[in-house]
Design a protein around this motif. Structure first.
Motif, mmCIF file in Angstrom:
data_model
loop_
_atom_site.group_PDB
_atom_site.id
_atom_site.type_symbol
_atom_site.label_atom_id
_atom_site.label_comp_id
_atom_site.label_asym_id
_atom_site.label_seq_id
_atom_site.Cartn_x
_atom_site.Cartn_y
_atom_site.Cartn_z
ATOM 1 N N PHE A 64 24.163 36.674 -21.096
ATOM 2 C CA PHE A 64 25.421 37.411 -21.115
ATOM 3 C C PHE A 64 25.289 38.742 -20.364
ATOM 4 O O PHE A 64 26.244 39.189 -19.714
ATOM 5 C CB PHE A 64 25.864 37.669 -22.547
ATOM 6 C CG PHE A 64 26.275 36.419 -23.280
ATOM 7 C CD1 PHE A 64 27.115 35.497 -22.684
ATOM 8 C CD2 PHE A 64 25.811 36.156 -24.556
ATOM 9 C CE1 PHE A 64 27.486 34.351 -23.350
ATOM 10 C CE2 PHE A 64 26.190 35.004 -25.220
ATOM 11 C CZ PHE A 64 27.028 34.090 -24.621
ATOM 12 N N GLY A 65 24.113 39.374 -20.478
ATOM 13 C CA GLY A 65 23.893 40.615 -19.728
ATOM 14 C C GLY A 65 23.962 40.389 -18.232
ATOM 15 O O GLY A 65 24.544 41.201 -17.496
ATOM 16 N N ARG A 73 27.565 39.916 -17.239
ATOM 17 C CA ARG A 73 28.259 41.204 -17.161
ATOM 18 C C ARG A 73 27.839 41.979 -15.931
ATOM 19 O O ARG A 73 28.678 42.616 -15.281
ATOM 20 C CB ARG A 73 27.960 42.037 -18.415
ATOM 21 C CG ARG A 73 28.486 41.439 -19.692
ATOM 22 C CD ARG A 73 29.999 41.604 -19.825
ATOM 23 N NE ARG A 73 30.329 42.977 -20.141
ATOM 24 C CZ ARG A 73 31.074 43.762 -19.405
ATOM 25 N NH1 ARG A 73 31.613 43.292 -18.284
ATOM 26 N NH2 ARG A 73 31.335 45.000 -19.756
ATOM 27 N N MET A 113 31.360 39.819 -14.473
ATOM 28 C CA MET A 113 32.216 39.056 -15.381
ATOM 29 C C MET A 113 32.692 39.969 -16.507
ATOM 30 O O MET A 113 31.892 40.656 -17.131
ATOM 31 C CB MET A 113 31.450 37.862 -15.950
ATOM 32 C CG MET A 113 32.323 36.927 -16.794
ATOM 33 S SD MET A 113 31.410 35.502 -17.415
ATOM 34 C CE MET A 113 31.311 34.501 -15.933
ATOM 35 N N SER A 114 33.983 39.962 -16.744
ATOM 36 C CA SER A 114 34.557 40.832 -17.771
ATOM 37 C C SER A 114 34.263 40.297 -19.176
ATOM 38 O O SER A 114 33.914 39.130 -19.348
ATOM 39 C CB SER A 114 36.076 40.951 -17.573
ATOM 40 O OG SER A 114 36.682 39.684 -17.777
ATOM 41 N N ILE A 115 34.418 41.232 -20.114
ATOM 42 C CA ILE A 115 34.244 40.834 -21.519
ATOM 43 C C ILE A 115 35.201 39.704 -21.865
ATOM 44 O O ILE A 115 34.870 38.753 -22.576
ATOM 45 C CB ILE A 115 34.511 42.037 -22.456
ATOM 46 C CG1 ILE A 115 33.375 43.057 -22.340
ATOM 47 C CG2 ILE A 115 34.640 41.581 -23.910
ATOM 48 C CD1 ILE A 115 32.077 42.592 -22.926
ATOM 49 N N LYS A 125 36.348 37.377 -19.975
ATOM 50 C CA LYS A 125 35.891 36.079 -19.454
ATOM 51 C C LYS A 125 34.673 35.560 -20.222
ATOM 52 O O LYS A 125 34.524 34.354 -20.413
ATOM 53 C CB LYS A 125 35.571 36.194 -17.972
ATOM 54 C CG LYS A 125 36.807 36.329 -17.098
ATOM 55 C CD LYS A 125 36.462 36.300 -15.626
ATOM 56 C CE LYS A 125 37.731 36.347 -14.783
ATOM 57 N NZ LYS A 125 37.425 36.320 -13.334
ATOM 58 N N VAL A 126 33.818 36.492 -20.645
ATOM 59 C CA VAL A 126 32.664 36.060 -21.447
ATOM 60 C C VAL A 126 33.146 35.454 -22.768
ATOM 61 O O VAL A 126 32.646 34.407 -23.212
ATOM 62 C CB VAL A 126 31.705 37.238 -21.709
ATOM 63 C CG1 VAL A 126 30.614 36.840 -22.689
ATOM 64 C CG2 VAL A 126 31.085 37.728 -20.408
ATOM 65 N N ILE A 184 29.361 40.487 -28.709
ATOM 66 C CA ILE A 184 29.245 40.504 -27.232
ATOM 67 C C ILE A 184 29.681 41.847 -26.659
ATOM 68 O O ILE A 184 29.083 42.369 -25.720
ATOM 69 C CB ILE A 184 30.093 39.354 -26.634
ATOM 70 C CG1 ILE A 184 29.454 38.008 -26.982
ATOM 71 C CG2 ILE A 184 30.217 39.487 -25.128
ATOM 72 C CD1 ILE A 184 30.296 36.832 -26.627
ATOM 73 N N SER A 185 30.735 42.414 -27.251
ATOM 74 C CA SER A 185 31.233 43.696 -26.734
ATOM 75 C C SER A 185 30.208 44.808 -26.892
ATOM 76 O O SER A 185 30.263 45.818 -26.170
ATOM 77 C CB SER A 185 32.530 44.075 -27.442
ATOM 78 O OG SER A 185 32.289 44.311 -28.824
ATOM 79 N N LYS A 233 24.649 45.763 -24.251
ATOM 80 C CA LYS A 233 24.521 46.711 -23.155
ATOM 81 C C LYS A 233 23.718 46.074 -22.026
ATOM 82 O O LYS A 233 22.652 45.503 -22.261
ATOM 83 C CB LYS A 233 23.845 47.990 -23.643
ATOM 84 C CG LYS A 233 24.681 48.701 -24.715
ATOM 85 C CD LYS A 233 24.006 49.963 -25.206
ATOM 86 C CE LYS A 233 24.872 50.637 -26.276
ATOM 87 N NZ LYS A 233 24.245 51.858 -26.826
ATOM 88 N N ILE A 234 24.242 46.197 -20.827
ATOM 89 C CA ILE A 234 23.657 45.497 -19.684
ATOM 90 C C ILE A 234 22.210 45.890 -19.467
ATOM 91 O O ILE A 234 21.322 45.043 -19.288
ATOM 92 C CB ILE A 234 24.476 45.777 -18.408
ATOM 93 C CG1 ILE A 234 25.898 45.259 -18.573
ATOM 94 C CG2 ILE A 234 23.825 45.147 -17.188
ATOM 95 C CD1 ILE A 234 26.809 45.634 -17.421
#
Length: 949
Positions: free
Chosen positions: A844-845, A848, A852-854, A856-857, A935-936, A939-940
């Motif tokens: 997921f990182g 992002r 890819m936006s939150i 879309k994730v 998910i929100s 942190k990348i």
């Protein structure tokens, strides 16, 4: 090791908490079976004993022994025999019963006596036949209404006595009059004198002391008990004819625990007294004996319902344990590489499971007790009412069941731990590199095996029901195949595994069909689901299992409640069935008194045929709350003769008015093909048209168009023509057999019957208006002054049956099972997806970081939810419906064939499915909300750093 285990549990507290919840639920469900069974049977036992007292007028705690001393023993042994009985009963037998004594008495009787007034007041002396009696404790339980109580001493050589009012009238006695009592079988050398000093009656009508009532003393002089013993037992010439001992035990203290002791004591006492030809009565015994059968029925039903839930909980424990151990695989591998043995690692998990099991053993039974309170309040599926609390308590049996549940839960948890403890770091890395091997169940076709076993279970059940139908035996008389407890769950499990075998091909097919049209989000979702290598299959199987069981429980509860109501309506025939009072030329006492009826031929009371006067029918059609009324004539002792002059056995004749009958009678539409109204229309075509039960046609080779001749009582022959055959008809039970013959039915036109035979009483069948209550109908019957001989109300019978322990237990267990399965399903759903996201934080990182936006994730996760959870939920609901159709009828196996009319019909209510859909929607909403929140917060830079590590 203990400190290490505690640290590990604290570091993984949420998963351990979920595992603990599973342990507690499993223990609580198992412990609830003995708690509830004992509680409901205890209430049933007490209630039935109370009903016995109301219906018969006899105190159910009665313990009564009577011995004819004079008849059964020689003169020199009579006093010895009396003392033997007296000592044995008072000092041994009463103690062996083991119940508190509310009241007791001893009744001593001298029979075969006659009396004359000392002062002659009759021209022709009237000889009075009487008994001299003594009743221990009479003074405390009698009320003197004339005169006074007797003295305990002889007064001038005269015994003082009290009598009943009826004895005063019957023997023409007078107060304070002295009577000379003699013996007309030559036992007395000279007569003795008795003076009537008082008239008594019962002081308290509810006092169990009066085990015989006043009628037993209508020919008796009662004197002081101690004086009687002194004068007529311990004297040189004993005159005692009969002795009775009576004890009133507190039947409210009879429990399922002391029932075996009471039954054992009864058997021993009955044998001992039987050898000595003494009479022995204990009314509570038949009521106690039937509870062994009721207990078997109730436990069978509860096990059928709860075994699938227990298996689901076991699967939940296995899934959560496996997820925990998969998270700890690296830690296990590191420990192994640093010298820890497989046994040490396994012991760590054993200690952890024992800790969880110990907590569950402490908390589970109280939760089970709470569960049982819910069971007792259940009035239907997910419906609760206020009822008198059940006498529930935590017994040793509940803890034994709980201990067994803990043991099985511990074993379930240790299965994946045993495999993981043998894994080294090298094997762990090799396994990750090689990917997932083919599952054991796929390799050996476990899904097909499970479906085959469940199919055999259905066949075994069908065979068992056929035996019950043919033999007419009670369901508890046949041994139950333990497999029948498991078949529904095995079918769900087998069907679920079969779907999982097909699932990868289904995903590939969908992906292939839209391979050029899928968006990046959908593409990534298909790739993730398609390449998951079976990691999501345990969640799918879990959801299928839980939802299928939930649907099964909902349909089972709805079906059982619906079929119980249908059985009552079918047996009753209509909402209300009553019989009015029909005046006749038959003497009233002959109709009411069985003795007079038996002697009627001798006294020629019924020399002329009985003629009835029909009461007005119109008032019944005008009752408040009644929509329609009809006349129905029923005679169950009709003789039928066919064209070959062959006579049939007992046949039931029902006379109806077809169009009215169809509007009033209750009948399930699927019992006859075509619709049963077509059969009524056939009867309207010709007055002689009749319907005949198929059992009648098969046994006597009757065909359509044949003529039959009916006769009963003093009636002449009545010819009918067979128009059609029926398997079922309102009130007709084809499964009841008498003398190896099936029940037989003939349905004819009432107008034709009445036109060709003498008028006889018929029943009045009533259909209630929507919303009408039984209370207003009863009140209107009373206000109109209608004379009713009997009345049966299907609505009131349903209320009574709703309080039956079998129904309460079934509704409660199914409701509870639904709540537990849905709760566990939600917990398992959240656990899996939270762990899945944590394992994919790097992925997921990267998504992002690639832009890819939150949204879309989350969309990607939603697509995965639809492909995994959505399909599993849909399949679970479908399999649950199929399982209900096949296996809900297995709940009948606690009942005999005669109790299964009309046949079981699986019912699925829209309201129940709406409840299920709401729970599923809530589960998905909570799941997506939690996942989106997690998910929100990713942190990348942490995800990329985690990837570099």
């Amino acid at each position: 090791m203990l400190i290490m285990v505690f640290r590990k549990m604290i570091s993984n507290k949420w998963m351990v908490l979920c595992l603990l919840i599973g342990f507690i639920l499993a223990v609580a469900m198992v412990s609830s079976i003995p708690i509830y069974t004992d509680g409901i049977l205890q209430r049933m036992l007490t209630k039935d004993l109370e009903n016995y007292q109301i219906s018969t007028g006899y105190f159910p705690g009665r313990y009564h022994i009577a011995s004819s001393i004079y008849s059964h023993y020689a003169e020199n042994n009579r006093i010895k025999a009396y003392h033997m009985y007296n000592n044995k009963i008072r000092n041994e037998m009463v103690e062996e019963i083991g119940l508190p004594v509310i009241s007791h008495t001893s009744n001593l009787i001298i029979d075969y006596l006659s009396a004359l007034p000392e002062v002659q007041r009759e021209e022709e002396p009237k000889k009075r036949i009487l008994k001299l009696e003594a009743l221990e404790g009479l003074e405390e339980h009698a009320k003197i209404i004339h005169g006074r109580m007797y003295s305990s001493k002889k007064q001038d050589g005269i015994y003082e006595a009290v009598v009943t009012e009826e004895a005063m009238k019957k023997m023409d006695l007078r107060l304070d009059e002295v009577y000379v009592v003699s013996d007309f079988i030559d036992r007395l050398e000279q007569p003795f004198k008795v003076k009537v000093v008082g008239v008594f009656t019962i002081a308290d009508g509810a006092d169990p002391f009066w085990f015989q009532g006043l009628w037993a003393y209508n020919e008796s002089f009662l004197i002081d008990y101690s004086l009687f013993c002194e004068e007529f037992i311990e004297s040189e010439i004993p005159l005692l004819t009969k002795a009775q001992w009576y004890y009133a035990f507190d039947y409210h203290k009879i429990t399922l625990n002391n029932t075996p002791q009471i039954l054992k004591a009864f058997e021993e006492h009955n044998r001992w007294l039987g050898e000595r030809r003494a009479e022995f009565r204990m009314p509570a015994i038949p009521v106690l004996e039937q509870y062994y059968e009721r207990e078997k029925q109730l436990k069978t039903t509860l096990w059928v319902i709860q075994v699938p839930i227990l298996l689901m909980l076991a699967f939940y424990l296995l899934m959560v344990s496996k997820l925990i151990i998969e998270q700890e695989q690296n830690e296990i591998a590191v420990l192994k590489s640093r010298g820890a043995s497989s046994l040490q690692i396994f012991m760590g998990y054993l200690v952890e499971s024992m800790i969880l099991g110990g907590i569950a053993l402490v908390l589970g039974p109280p939760v089970g007790l709470f569960i049982c309170k819910l069971l007792g309040a259940a009035n239907g599926f997910m419906e609760f009412v206020q009822r008198t609390a059940l006498p529930l308590k935590l017994s040793y049996k509940a803890y034994l069941y709980s201990l067994a549940a803990v043991g099985l839960s511990v074993i379930t948890m240790l299965v994946p731990a045993f495999t993981a403890s043998r894994t080294t770091i090298v094997l762990h890395k090799q396994k990750k590199a090689r990917g997932v091997r083919r599952e054991f169940w796929k390799k050996y076709f476990i899904d097909i095996v499970l479906l085959a076993i469940s199919g055999y279970g259905v066949y075994s059940y069908g065979l068992r029901q056929s035996i019950l139908e043919v033999t007419g035996a009670e369901a508890t008389e046949l041994a139950i195949d333990p497999l029948l407890f498991l078949v529904s769950t095995l079918f769900i499990l087998g069907a679920g595994l079969l779907i999982l075998r097909i699932f990868p091909y289904f995903i590939k097919a969908i992906f292939y069909l839209g391979r050029n049209k899928w968006s990046p989000v959908m593409y990534a979702s298909f790739i993730q689901v398609g390449r998951s290598g079976g990691q999501d299959r345990s969640l799918m199987l879990f959801l299928i299992l839980t939802l299928s069981i939930g649907v099964f429980n909902a349909n089972a509860a709805r079906t059982l409640n619906s079929n119980i109501e249908e059985k009552i309506y079918y047996a009753n025939g209509a909402d209300i069935v009553l019989e009015a009072y029909w005046p006749s030329n038959q003497p009233e006492f002959a109709a009411m008194d069985p003795m007079a009826e038996a002697a009627s031929s001798f006294f020629e009371l019924n020399k002329e045929p009985v003629q009835y006067r029909e009461p007005p029918f119109l008032p019944f059609t005008e009752l408040k709350g009644i929509e329609k009324a009809t006349k129905v004539f029923i005679n169950d002792s009709v003789v039928v003769q066919n064209s070959t002059r062959d006579y049939t056995g007992r046949t039931i004749l029902m006379g109806i008015i077809p169009d009215e009958f169809g509007k009033v009678a209750w009948f399930r539409n699927d019992l006859l093909r075509p619709h049963w109204y077509n059969y009524l229309n056939l009867m309207s075509h010709h007055p002689m048209a009749a319907l005949v039960s198929r059992s009648f046609a098969e046994e006597h080779n009757v065909k359509k168009g044949d003529s039959l001749w009916l006769s009963w009582g003093d009636q002449g022959y009545l010819e009918i023509i067979v128009y059609e055959f029926v398997d079922y008809w309102p009130t007709f039970n084809p499964n009841i057999k008498q003398r190896n013959e099936s029940a037989k039915l003939v349905v004819a036109n009432l107008d034709y019957i009445q036109a060709n035979s003498a008028l006889e009483p018929y029943q009045v069948w009533l259909k209630k208006e929507p919303g009408a209550t039984s209370g207003e109908i009863y009140q209107d019957i009373k206000d109109k002054g209608l004379q009713i001989e009997s009345l049966t109300d299907a609505g009131q019978q349903i209320i009574i049956n709703k309080n039956d322990p079998m129904v309460q237990g079934t509704n409660g267990a199914l409701t509870l099972g639904f709540i537990v399965t849905m709760s566990v399903s939600t917990i398992g759903f959240l656990i899996y997806w939270i762990l899945s996201i944590r394992q994919r934080e790097l992925q997921f990182g990267i998504f992002r970081a690639m832009g890819m936006s939150i949204r879309k994730v989350i969309g990607l996760l939603t697509c995965e939810q639809v492909l995994i959870s959505g399909i599993a939920i849909l399949v679970g609901i479908i399999i649950g419906g199929i399982t209900s159709d096949i296996f809900v009828p297995l709940l009948q196996m606690a009942y005999s064939a005669a109790q299964q009319v009309p046949p079981f019909k699986v019912v699925a209510a829209r309201a129940d499915y709406i409840k299920i859909y709401m729970v599923v929607l809530l589960m998905l909403t909570i799941g997506l909300s939690v996942l989106g929140m997690i998910i929100s917060k990713i942190k990348i830079y942490q995800a990329i750093k985690l990837g570099e590590d």
